[in-house]
Enzyme design. Structure first.
Site, PDB file in Angstrom:
ATOM      1  CD  GLU A  38      42.778  38.226  56.792  1.00  0.00           C
ATOM      2  OE1 GLU A  38      42.930  37.483  55.800  1.00  0.00           O
ATOM      3  OE2 GLU A  38      41.652  38.499  57.287  1.00  0.00           O
ATOM      4  CE1 TYR A  70      46.222  47.917  28.016  1.00  0.00           C
ATOM      5  CE2 TYR A  70      48.084  49.158  27.156  1.00  0.00           C
ATOM      6  CZ  TYR A  70      47.074  48.238  26.970  1.00  0.00           C
ATOM      7  OH  TYR A  70      46.913  47.639  25.759  1.00  0.00           O
ATOM      8  CG  LEU A  89      39.430  38.818  49.109  1.00  0.00           C
ATOM      9  CD1 LEU A  89      40.011  37.568  48.479  1.00  0.00           C
ATOM     10  CD2 LEU A  89      40.478  39.899  49.237  1.00  0.00           C
ATOM     11  CD  GLU A  90      33.405  37.986  48.692  1.00  0.00           C
ATOM     12  OE1 GLU A  90      33.118  36.785  48.771  1.00  0.00           O
ATOM     13  OE2 GLU A  90      34.206  38.534  49.481  1.00  0.00           O
ATOM     14  CE  LYS A 116      43.173  37.209  52.318  1.00  0.00           C
ATOM     15  NZ  LYS A 116      42.163  37.345  53.402  1.00  0.00           N
TER      16      LYS A 116
END
Length: 142
Positions: A38, A70, A89-90, A116
């Protein structure tokens, strides 16, 4: 914290019913994860962001200077996801949320979802991920 030393819990649900900027389906290639492949090959990440702020002035004035572009939030997400590798991911979500709250005092709360789509699980999925909500009143105290 109260004078007795206990943490006072506030219900922030009412804050999440107000105005917000909405960014959906942001796609980036990043190198986050705990597996070596990864971090070496990378993968696609899907990001959604809600940034709560009062949009009345901008709605009445029709001036960009009375809101947050944005593209400014998009740039933050892009820099985090395409930037330094994180194991979790946290951590990616936390970096996005804390950077938005740090850079834009107008934002009272932010929700970040990181997904993901390509994960090794035994079955079909659209994506797996995390969703966090951070509040200026709680998460930006010194």
């Amino acid at each position: 914290m109260t004078s007795s030393g206990t943490v006072q819990v506030t219900d922030h649900r009412e804050m999440l019913n107000g105005d917000k900027l909405v960014l959906r389906g942001l796609k980036f290639h990043g190198y986050h994860g705990v597996k070596p492949e990864e971090r070496k090959l990378g993968q696609k990440f899907l990001i959604d962001v809600d940034a709560w702020m009062d949009l009345r002035v901008a709605g009445n004035s029709d001036n960009l200077s009375d809101t947050i572009s944005y593209t400014a939030i998009y740039r933050i997400v892009k820099e985090v996801v395409e930037g330094a590798s994180q194991n979790l991911l946290e951590s990616v979500a936390q970096l996005i949320a804390s950077t938005i709250l740090s850079n834009y005092h107008q934002v009272s709360a932010v929700r970040v979802q990181v997904g993901k789509p390509h994960v090794a699980v035994q079955g079909p999925v659209d994506y797996l991920g995390v969703e966090i909500t951070r509040y200026r009143s709680v998460d930006m105290q010194s």
